[in-house]
Design a protein around this motif. Structure first.
Motif, PDB file in Angstrom:
ATOM      1  N   LEU A   1       6.865 -11.969 -20.233  1.00 50.13           N
ATOM      2  CA  LEU A   1       6.847 -12.531 -18.878  1.00 50.13           C
ATOM      3  C   LEU A   1       5.440 -12.390 -18.304  1.00 50.13           C
ATOM      4  N   GLY A   2       4.899 -13.474 -17.782  1.00 49.64           N
ATOM      5  CA  GLY A   2       3.643 -13.434 -17.048  1.00 49.64           C
ATOM      6  C   GLY A   2       3.942 -13.416 -15.567  1.00 49.64           C
ATOM      7  N   VAL A   3       3.410 -12.426 -14.852  1.00 52.62           N
ATOM      8  CA  VAL A   3       3.610 -12.290 -13.412  1.00 52.62           C
ATOM      9  C   VAL A   3       2.253 -12.461 -12.745  1.00 52.62           C
ATOM     10  N   VAL A   4       2.142 -13.464 -11.879  1.00 54.67           N
ATOM     11  CA  VAL A   4       0.872 -13.769 -11.226  1.00 54.67           C
ATOM     12  C   VAL A   4       0.957 -13.407  -9.754  1.00 54.67           C
ATOM     13  N   GLY A   5       0.069 -12.513  -9.309  1.00 57.31           N
ATOM     14  CA  GLY A   5       0.060 -12.046  -7.931  1.00 57.31           C
ATOM     15  C   GLY A   5      -0.962 -12.733  -7.057  1.00 57.31           C
ATOM     16  N   GLY A   6      -1.320 -13.958  -7.361  1.00 55.28           N
ATOM     17  CA  GLY A   6      -2.260 -14.704  -6.525  1.00 55.28           C
ATOM     18  C   GLY A   6      -1.553 -15.357  -5.351  1.00 55.28           C
ATOM     19  N   PRO A   7      -2.278 -15.632  -4.272  1.00 57.53           N
ATOM     20  CA  PRO A   7      -1.657 -16.192  -3.070  1.00 57.53           C
ATOM     21  C   PRO A   7      -1.252 -17.657  -3.206  1.00 57.53           C
ATOM     22  N   GLU A   8      -1.837 -18.360  -4.177  1.00 58.65           N
ATOM     23  CA  GLU A   8      -1.523 -19.773  -4.381  1.00 58.65           C
ATOM     24  C   GLU A   8      -1.164 -19.998  -5.841  1.00 58.65           C
ATOM     25  N   PRO A   9      -0.143 -20.784  -6.104  1.00 56.60           N
ATOM     26  CA  PRO A   9       0.172 -21.080  -7.507  1.00 56.60           C
ATOM     27  C   PRO A   9      -0.916 -21.942  -8.141  1.00 56.60           C
ATOM     28  N   GLY A  10      -1.097 -21.766  -9.432  1.00 53.82           N
ATOM     29  CA  GLY A  10      -1.992 -22.637 -10.172  1.00 53.82           C
ATOM     30  C   GLY A  10      -3.465 -22.307 -10.108  1.00 53.82           C
ATOM     31  N   GLY A  11      -3.859 -21.151  -9.659  1.00 55.59           N
ATOM     32  CA  GLY A  11      -5.266 -20.796  -9.562  1.00 55.59           C
ATOM     33  C   GLY A  11      -5.833 -20.216 -10.843  1.00 55.59           C
ATOM     34  N   ARG A  12      -6.996 -19.615 -10.716  1.00 53.46           N
ATOM     35  CA  ARG A  12      -7.681 -19.037 -11.878  1.00 53.46           C
ATOM     36  C   ARG A  12      -6.858 -17.939 -12.546  1.00 53.46           C
ATOM     37  N   THR A  13      -6.201 -17.118 -11.756  1.00 53.97           N
ATOM     38  CA  THR A  13      -5.401 -16.047 -12.351  1.00 53.97           C
ATOM     39  C   THR A  13      -4.254 -16.628 -13.152  1.00 53.97           C
ATOM     40  N   SER A  14      -3.629 -17.672 -12.653  1.00 56.54           N
ATOM     41  CA  SER A  14      -2.547 -18.329 -13.401  1.00 56.54           C
ATOM     42  C   SER A  14      -3.057 -18.860 -14.728  1.00 56.54           C
TER      43      SER A  14
ATOM     44  N   GLU B   1      13.533  -7.222 -15.804  1.00 55.27           N
ATOM     45  CA  GLU B   1      14.573  -6.561 -16.600  1.00 55.27           C
ATOM     46  C   GLU B   1      14.740  -7.241 -17.948  1.00 55.27           C
ATOM     47  N   ALA B   2      14.698  -8.564 -17.976  1.00 56.53           N
ATOM     48  CA  ALA B   2      14.939  -9.329 -19.201  1.00 56.53           C
ATOM     49  C   ALA B   2      13.757  -9.318 -20.172  1.00 56.53           C
ATOM     50  N   ALA B   3      12.572  -9.043 -19.696  1.00 55.08           N
ATOM     51  CA  ALA B   3      11.363  -9.120 -20.529  1.00 55.08           C
ATOM     52  C   ALA B   3      11.215  -7.900 -21.440  1.00 55.08           C
ATOM     53  N   ASP B   4      10.619  -8.133 -22.599  1.00 62.90           N
ATOM     54  CA  ASP B   4      10.220  -7.040 -23.488  1.00 62.90           C
ATOM     55  C   ASP B   4       8.813  -6.559 -23.142  1.00 62.90           C
ATOM     56  N   ALA B   5       8.012  -7.473 -22.615  1.00 60.70           N
ATOM     57  CA  ALA B   5       6.625  -7.169 -22.253  1.00 60.70           C
ATOM     58  C   ALA B   5       6.256  -8.012 -21.036  1.00 60.70           C
ATOM     59  N   VAL B   6       5.328  -7.496 -20.238  1.00 54.78           N
ATOM     60  CA  VAL B   6       4.927  -8.181 -19.011  1.00 54.78           C
ATOM     61  C   VAL B   6       3.403  -8.251 -18.943  1.00 54.78           C
ATOM     62  N   VAL B   7       2.908  -9.421 -18.596  1.00 53.61           N
ATOM     63  CA  VAL B   7       1.483  -9.607 -18.306  1.00 53.61           C
ATOM     64  C   VAL B   7       1.363  -9.626 -16.795  1.00 53.61           C
ATOM     65  N   PHE B   8       0.707  -8.618 -16.233  1.00 52.95           N
ATOM     66  CA  PHE B   8       0.504  -8.540 -14.787  1.00 52.95           C
ATOM     67  C   PHE B   8      -0.866  -9.114 -14.464  1.00 52.95           C
TER      68      PHE B   8
ATOM     69  N   ALA C   1      -2.141  -7.827  -2.623  1.00 54.40           N
ATOM     70  CA  ALA C   1      -1.015  -7.275  -1.869  1.00 54.40           C
ATOM     71  C   ALA C   1       0.317  -7.775  -2.429  1.00 54.40           C
ATOM     72  N   LEU C   2       0.353  -9.007  -2.944  1.00 52.47           N
ATOM     73  CA  LEU C   2       1.586  -9.508  -3.550  1.00 52.47           C
ATOM     74  C   LEU C   2       1.998  -8.653  -4.743  1.00 52.47           C
ATOM     75  N   LEU C   3       1.041  -8.315  -5.589  1.00 53.52           N
ATOM     76  CA  LEU C   3       1.358  -7.485  -6.751  1.00 53.52           C
ATOM     77  C   LEU C   3       1.674  -6.052  -6.325  1.00 53.52           C
ATOM     78  N   LYS C   4       0.944  -5.536  -5.351  1.00 60.02           N
ATOM     79  CA  LYS C   4       1.257  -4.200  -4.829  1.00 60.02           C
ATOM     80  C   LYS C   4       2.675  -4.162  -4.273  1.00 60.02           C
ATOM     81  N   GLY C   5       3.053  -5.195  -3.543  1.00 57.98           N
ATOM     82  CA  GLY C   5       4.394  -5.260  -2.983  1.00 57.98           C
ATOM     83  C   GLY C   5       5.461  -5.267  -4.069  1.00 57.98           C
ATOM     84  N   LEU C   6       5.228  -6.016  -5.126  1.00 62.16           N
ATOM     85  CA  LEU C   6       6.183  -6.032  -6.238  1.00 62.16           C
ATOM     86  C   LEU C   6       6.321  -4.636  -6.841  1.00 62.16           C
ATOM     87  N   LEU C   7       5.201  -3.994  -7.102  1.00 62.31           N
ATOM     88  CA  LEU C   7       5.254  -2.671  -7.725  1.00 62.31           C
ATOM     89  C   LEU C   7       5.905  -1.645  -6.797  1.00 62.31           C
ATOM     90  N   GLU C   8       5.699  -1.781  -5.503  1.00 61.60           N
ATOM     91  CA  GLU C   8       6.331  -0.862  -4.561  1.00 61.60           C
ATOM     92  C   GLU C   8       7.846  -1.059  -4.495  1.00 61.60           C
TER      93      GLU C   8
END
Length: 180
Positions: free
Chosen positions: A5-18, A53-60, A71-78
């Motif tokens: 699973l790739g999890v992207v914590g950027g404020p807009e979909p489709g950016g450089r991090t994605s 839960e379903a993933a074997d591995a995660v790309v954060f 802050a989006l990724l921090k919120g998820l981890l919290e």
């Protein structure tokens, strides 16, 4: 088959991090994994929890703001439980992870260590080292990695699949829990 699973914590979909996380997922897919990409900016918390839960591995993945991940990724981890102090789930326990951070320049690459420390120390996740950090020089445009960056991201994806298999295959590694 390994589910990554790739999890992207950027404020807009489709950016450089994605684009960077998609490059890692491409390498994981080429190594035989099934992959999916989840953008936190448009995701429901329950859907994110189920996907973790379903993933074997995660790309954060996250852009770097003020020398740390978003802050989006921090919120998820919290919000993510660790199976401690009455928590009923621990969706990251026994998992492998990779970290992908992006920034305007190379000056913020040390933020990769902060995210790694939280994942490894707080969640007892087995984190692929080194983390991947890409600045603007790693892109042709906003959504396209350079050839060298794409190859590096793909290598991280293949290595993550191997790490996930090693963690799954080891009772000792998959049983590790947070200390505190």
């Amino acid at each position: 088959m390994t589910a990554v699973l790739g999890v992207v914590g950027g404020p807009e979909p489709g950016g450089r991090t994605s684009a960077a996380v998609a490059g890692v997922l491409a390498g994981a897919k080429a190594a035989g994994a099934s992959t999916s990409l989840l953008e936190l900016s448009g995701a429901e918390p329950a859907d994110v929890a189920a996907a973790l839960e379903a993933a074997d591995a995660v790309v954060f993945g996250s852009p770097v703001y003020r020398a740390t991940y978003s802050a989006l990724l921090k919120g998820l981890l919290e919000r993510t439980e660790r199976g401690r102090w009455g928590e009923t789930t621990a969706p990251l326990q026994g998992k492998a992870a990779a970290t992908v951070l992006t920034g305007a320049s190379g000056h913020h690459f040390l933020a990769v260590g902060d995210l790694r420390n939280v994942l490894a120390g707080f969640f007892a996740v087995q984190v692929l080292s080194p983390g991947l950090y890409l600045d603007h020089a790693g892109y042709v445009d906003r959504s396209t990695l350079t050839g060298d960056s794409a190859a590096l991201a793909a290598a991280h994806g293949a290595a993550l699949v191997d790490l996930a298999a090693a963690v799954r295959g080891s009772k000792a590694l998959s049983a590790l829990t947070p200390q505190v």
